[in-house]
Design a protein around this motif. Structure first.
Motif, PDB file in Angstrom:
ATOM      1  N   GLN A 188      -2.468   2.718  -7.603  1.00 39.36           N
ATOM      2  CA  GLN A 188      -1.000   2.796  -7.622  1.00 39.36           C
ATOM      3  C   GLN A 188      -0.473   3.723  -6.522  1.00 39.36           C
ATOM      4  O   GLN A 188       0.525   3.416  -5.859  1.00 39.36           O
ATOM      5  CB  GLN A 188      -0.523   3.274  -8.999  1.00 39.36           C
ATOM      6  N   LEU A 189      -1.154   4.822  -6.332  1.00 41.91           N
ATOM      7  CA  LEU A 189      -0.755   5.745  -5.276  1.00 41.91           C
ATOM      8  C   LEU A 189      -0.853   5.044  -3.918  1.00 41.91           C
ATOM      9  O   LEU A 189      -0.013   5.228  -3.034  1.00 41.91           O
ATOM     10  CB  LEU A 189      -1.651   6.995  -5.298  1.00 41.91           C
ATOM     11  N   GLY A 190      -1.879   4.207  -3.791  1.00 40.62           N
ATOM     12  CA  GLY A 190      -2.115   3.476  -2.543  1.00 40.62           C
ATOM     13  C   GLY A 190      -1.007   2.483  -2.212  1.00 40.62           C
ATOM     14  O   GLY A 190      -0.902   2.041  -1.068  1.00 40.62           O
ATOM     15  N   GLU A 191      -0.212   2.146  -3.194  1.00 45.68           N
ATOM     16  CA  GLU A 191       0.903   1.229  -2.916  1.00 45.68           C
ATOM     17  C   GLU A 191       2.033   1.913  -2.162  1.00 45.68           C
ATOM     18  O   GLU A 191       2.803   1.271  -1.467  1.00 45.68           O
ATOM     19  CB  GLU A 191       1.437   0.613  -4.220  1.00 45.68           C
ATOM     20  N   ARG A 192       2.131   3.216  -2.304  1.00 46.37           N
ATOM     21  CA  ARG A 192       3.208   3.960  -1.624  1.00 46.37           C
ATOM     22  C   ARG A 192       2.690   4.876  -0.516  1.00 46.37           C
ATOM     23  O   ARG A 192       3.443   5.271   0.370  1.00 46.37           O
ATOM     24  CB  ARG A 192       3.995   4.810  -2.631  1.00 46.37           C
ATOM     25  N   PHE A 193       1.420   5.243  -0.607  1.00 44.20           N
ATOM     26  CA  PHE A 193       0.843   6.188   0.358  1.00 44.20           C
ATOM     27  C   PHE A 193      -0.410   5.590   0.981  1.00 44.20           C
ATOM     28  O   PHE A 193      -1.126   4.831   0.327  1.00 44.20           O
ATOM     29  CB  PHE A 193       0.428   7.495  -0.342  1.00 44.20           C
ATOM     30  N   ASP A 194      -0.656   5.945   2.245  1.00 47.95           N
ATOM     31  CA  ASP A 194      -1.958   5.649   2.826  1.00 47.95           C
ATOM     32  C   ASP A 194      -2.908   6.731   2.338  1.00 47.95           C
ATOM     33  O   ASP A 194      -2.669   7.920   2.589  1.00 47.95           O
ATOM     34  CB  ASP A 194      -1.885   5.686   4.362  1.00 47.95           C
ATOM     35  N   ILE A 195      -3.952   6.334   1.636  1.00 51.33           N
ATOM     36  CA  ILE A 195      -4.886   7.329   1.117  1.00 51.33           C
ATOM     37  C   ILE A 195      -5.746   7.832   2.270  1.00 51.33           C
ATOM     38  O   ILE A 195      -6.496   7.066   2.879  1.00 51.33           O
ATOM     39  CB  ILE A 195      -5.791   6.723   0.009  1.00 51.33           C
ATOM     40  N   ALA A 196      -5.581   9.108   2.579  1.00 55.95           N
ATOM     41  CA  ALA A 196      -6.285   9.664   3.732  1.00 55.95           C
ATOM     42  C   ALA A 196      -7.665  10.170   3.344  1.00 55.95           C
ATOM     43  O   ALA A 196      -8.602  10.122   4.133  1.00 55.95           O
ATOM     44  CB  ALA A 196      -5.467  10.797   4.350  1.00 55.95           C
TER      45      ALA A 196
END
Ligand SMILES: C[S@@+](CC[C@H](N)C(=O)[O-])C[C@H]1O[C@@H](n2cnc3c(N)ncnc32)[C@H](O)[C@@H]1O
Lengths: 474, 68
Positions: free
Chosen positions: A447-455
């Motif tokens: 879900q976080l990956g939908e709004r953020f690029d996971i670094a």
């Protein structure tokens, strides 16, 4: 008119005194002064008192500039520019000792002003802001040359927004934030009177500032302040008396101490379930995430507890500013006292329940900005060991938490506590089994990956906590 | 005189309390204010005053207490 500047926008919180208004333009804070206010400013500017307050930073750094401001022709006779604040807070977000120090500063400035032949037009807690652990008086337009026999117009406001809240906490152990947040003008004498009856009448300052104040106020309700001012002057009132009153109040404020109780979160650092390896890995991860971020002017540390990571962020982001947001007022008070002792100017601790953050307030709900609005300009958000409190403790769905994070920092660093972790288990024990089937690190990362690029992503050696760094998608 | 009326409603009662907060000298000022009010009410209520010119024999304080 200087065409290279964008048109200044009026600050929604500065309309009350028609003689002065604050504007924002390109990150600059400007203030327009009407004819009378401009005259008062000239007197202030040339005074030794003001020079001192500028030098010691108790009044916001201010200079006069040549810039036109919006308004009917002739509205503004002079324009000032103030040093911007890294983050604006309101008194319903301060801990007790912060409130006490802010009140002390206000009275201190009033006394200095009076000695220099000036007075202050108001007495509002909203005129006080913070640079880290140091309070600062922001309303330069508040000072004016004193007129003989003139009382302090701000006394009532001072009572309602600073003195009464201190009394509630010191005398009743009642946190005044809820009242302050819902009443922009503060707590009324009549409300205080109901709360401080019986033997509490004898508590410091209560008889005079509350009971007497309320009864004299109701007995004079139909008299105009103009008439009473004249009567006072005729009876021999003078600025020596204002000075004496300010001194007496300063003494009272110092007496209104509050010892923070030992709370659940007070000894978190000793009782938390991290191993030394976990701790070291977490610190390395946070440092690396901060190093990888080019802009760290404003960092929010959400659920900051004793501020260990706020300090780390302040050390890492050399010039940045960190706001440590924590729900437990006792923890914030302790942190504030530590920061104050260290003279820390780059970490600001505030009290806030992030599941119920400050809403907008006052006129049109815009006079005071909501936390969400103020947090939107953050560069980095730290949410370390916080999400489980919101998701399990407060039933906030994970996608809602992700949306919320996306409304803040450009870069986020989240520590997700797995359901198996003892701390999460403790929270889950209070909820029916199976209530949160979606509470899972993989779900959250997706879900976080939908709004953020996971670094970056890393599970701590203990195996029950995962750190995730993300950069918000444009 | 308009200029002393600040933008903020200082609260007429609050202004008086401020004198009381200032200690003994302030209490004296507040007492004087109240005394003048009392005597001015008293003066207005004398039947003589309703019909005749102001009475000059009242207490000295009353002489200047016709401000409100
Ligand atoms: C497990 S501690 C983590 C402290 C710190 N972030 C760290 O990583 O070491 C969680 C902290 O979040 C705070 N907290 C929990 N729920 C909160 C809420 N709704 N709003 C603000 N703070 C909250 C708690 O009071 C506690 O201090």
């Amino acid at each position: 008119m200087t065409p290279e500047h964008t048109r200044p926008v009026a600050e929604p919180g500065s309309f009350r005194d028609p003689q002065t208004r604050v504007f924002h333009a390109d990150g600059e804070v400007l203030r327009g002064l009407g004819a009378q206010a401009a005259q008062d400013w000239k007197a202030l500017r040339d005074s030794e008192f003001f020079a001192r307050a500028q030098a010691d930073g108790t009044v916001t750094a201010t200079e006069e500039i040549d810039r036109e401001l919006p308004g009917e022709p002739g509205t503004w006779s002079a324009t000032l520019r103030h040093e911007p604040l890294p983050f604006v807070t309101y008194h319903y977000e301060w801990s007790h000792t912060m409130r006490q120090d802010a009140a002390r500063l206000h009275l201190d400035l009033l006394q200095q002003a009076l000695r220099a032949g000036f007075t202050m037009k108001d007495g509002s807690a909203y005129n006080l802001q913070w640079r880290g652990s140091r309070p600062e008086f922001i309303d330069v337009g508040s000072f004016e040359p004193a007129k003989p026999g003139e009382p302090w117009a701000g006394y009532r406001q001072f009572c309602q927004t600073l003195l009464y809240p201190l009394m509630l906490q010191a005398h009743l152990d009642l946190d005044p934030r809820a009242l302050l947040r819902s009443q922009i003008d503060g707590v009324e004498p009549a409300q205080m009177r109901r709360l401080l009856g019986g033997t509490k009448r004898l508590a410091a300052g209560v008889l005079k500032h509350v009971h007497l104040h309320d009864s004299i106020q109701s007995r004079n309700a139909d008299r105009s302040t103009g008439a009473v001012r004249e009567q006072l002057r005729d009876a021999g009132f003078n600025s020596e008396l204002v000075l004496a009153a300010a001194k007496a109040m300063a003494k009272l404020v110092t007496k209104l101490d509050w010892a923070p109780p030992a709370t659940h979160w007070g000894d978190y650092r000793e009782t938390c379930s991290y191993s030394d390896d976990d701790r070291a890995a977490k610190q390395r991860f946070v440092d690396a995430a901060l190093d990888a971020t080019d802009k760290t002017d404003l960092v929010l540390d959400l659920g900051a507890n004793d501020g260990v990571f706020s300090r780390q962020a302040a050390a890492r982001a050399k010039t940045g500013y960190v706001v440590a947001v924590e729900a437990d007022p006792a923890v914030v008070d302790t942190l504030y006292r530590q920061l104050r002792a260290e003279g820390e100017r780059r970490i600001l601790p505030i009290v806030m329940d992030l599941a119920d953050p400050s809403p907008g307030g006052g006129w049109a709900s815009h006079e005071r900005a909501s936390f969400a609005q103020r947090a939107a300009k953050a560069d980095v958000t730290l949410a370390l060991a916080l999400v489980h409190h919101l998701a399990i403790g407060r039933n906030v769905p994970l996608p809602a938490i992700v949306d919320w994070l996306a409304g803040m920092g450009h870069t986020v660093v989240v520590e997700f506590v797995h359901a198996e972790d003892p701390m999460a288990q403790r929270l889950l024990a209070n909820k029916p089994d199976g209530l949160f089937p979606d509470y899972h690190v993989e779900t959250f990362v997706r879900q976080l990956g939908e709004r953020f690029d996971i670094a970056k992503r890393e599970t701590l050696p203990g195996g029950t906590r995962t750190l995730i760094a993300g950069v918000r998608r444009a | 005189m308009e200029s002393h009326l600040a933008y903020l409603d200082a609260g007429s009662g609050s202004l008086i309390v401020q004198a009381l907060v200032a200690g003994t000298a302030g209490v004296v000022v507040a007492a004087k204010l109240y005394w003048r009010r009392v005597t001015s009410v008293f003066r207005r209520k004398t039947p003589a005053e309703a019909t005749a010119a102001p009475v000059e024999t009242a207490t000295p304080a009353a002489a200047t207490a016709d401000k409100d």
